[in-house]
Write an enzyme that holds these catalytic residues in place. Structure first.
Site: not given
Ligand code: IMP
Ligand code: MG
Length: 175
Positions: A101, A104, A108-109, A132, A160
């Site tokens: 989705d 950020d 996670t990816l 982002k 969400d």
């Molecule tokens: P990362 O590991 O920081 O890239 O986070 C990714 C995960 O954080 C995504 O899979 C989302 O589940 C959650 N996330 C990050 N930003 C948002 C947002 O603006 N809205 C909803 N979920 C978010």
């Molecule tokens: Mg997610």
């Protein structure tokens, strides 16, 4: 935090962009079969629409959300110990397309891709609906991106805030 009255992307704008990405993916993999893996829960809406815009033979599966945040704190990401894939989903030797989705910090990816590589896909590409880019903590570049978004908490179209708003057909914010 409550839902903003502002619409970030309308249902029609999303549909148009999803169609374009579907076309891009179809061209990228022309003549090949792919395995599409959606990251639950956030990618479920995007995945349903996107797969129907890809004209290639495919298998579809899901991986259970691997990361969760203990609070709104962006640093406290908790990973489950091993990934849980849909039963009989094939990765080894397949052209794998991971669908998420939002990208950020990238934590996670980056983690997911590292884990998936252990299963020996023939290739691995990543498609994320939202990006982002200003918040990146680990170096990560997705292969397909729907929209770049500013640093606000986006909800709707699968995304969400504390479990709510996933069913909104458009993208908005909470503030
Ligand atoms: P990362 O590991 O920081 O890239 O986070 C990714 C995960 O954080 C995504 O899979 C989302 O589940 C959650 N996330 C990050 N930003 C948002 C947002 O603006 N809205 C909803 N979920 C978010
Ligand atoms: Mg997610």
């Amino acid at each position: 935090m409550k839902l903003s009255r502002e619409i970030l992307r309308s249902e029609a704008e999303i549909a148009e962009r999803v169609q374009q990405i579907g076309r891009e993916i179809t061209e990228t993999y022309a003549g090949q079969e792919i395995s599409v893996l959606g990251v639950l829960k956030g990618a479920f809406v995007f995945l349903a629409d996107l797969t129907r815009q890809i004209r290639l033979p495919m298998e579809v599966g899901f991986v259970e959300s691997v990361a969760s945040r203990r609070s709104d704190s962006l640093t406290e990401i908790v990973f489950s110990t091993s990934l849980r894939f849909s039963a009989s989903f094939r990765i080894e030797g397949m052209h794998l397309l991971l669908v998420e989705d939002i990208l950020d910090t990238g934590v996670t990816l980056a983690y997911l891709c590292e884990q998936i590589q252990l299963y020996g896909p023939r290739s691995l590409r990543v498609c994320t609906l939202l990006d982002k880019p200003h918040r990146r903590k680990v170096d990560f570049s997705p292969d397909f991106v729907g929209f770049k978004v500013p640093d606000r908490h986006v909800v709707g179209y699968g995304l969400d805030y504390q479990g709510k708003y996933r069913n909104l057909p458009f993208l908005s914010y909470v503030e």
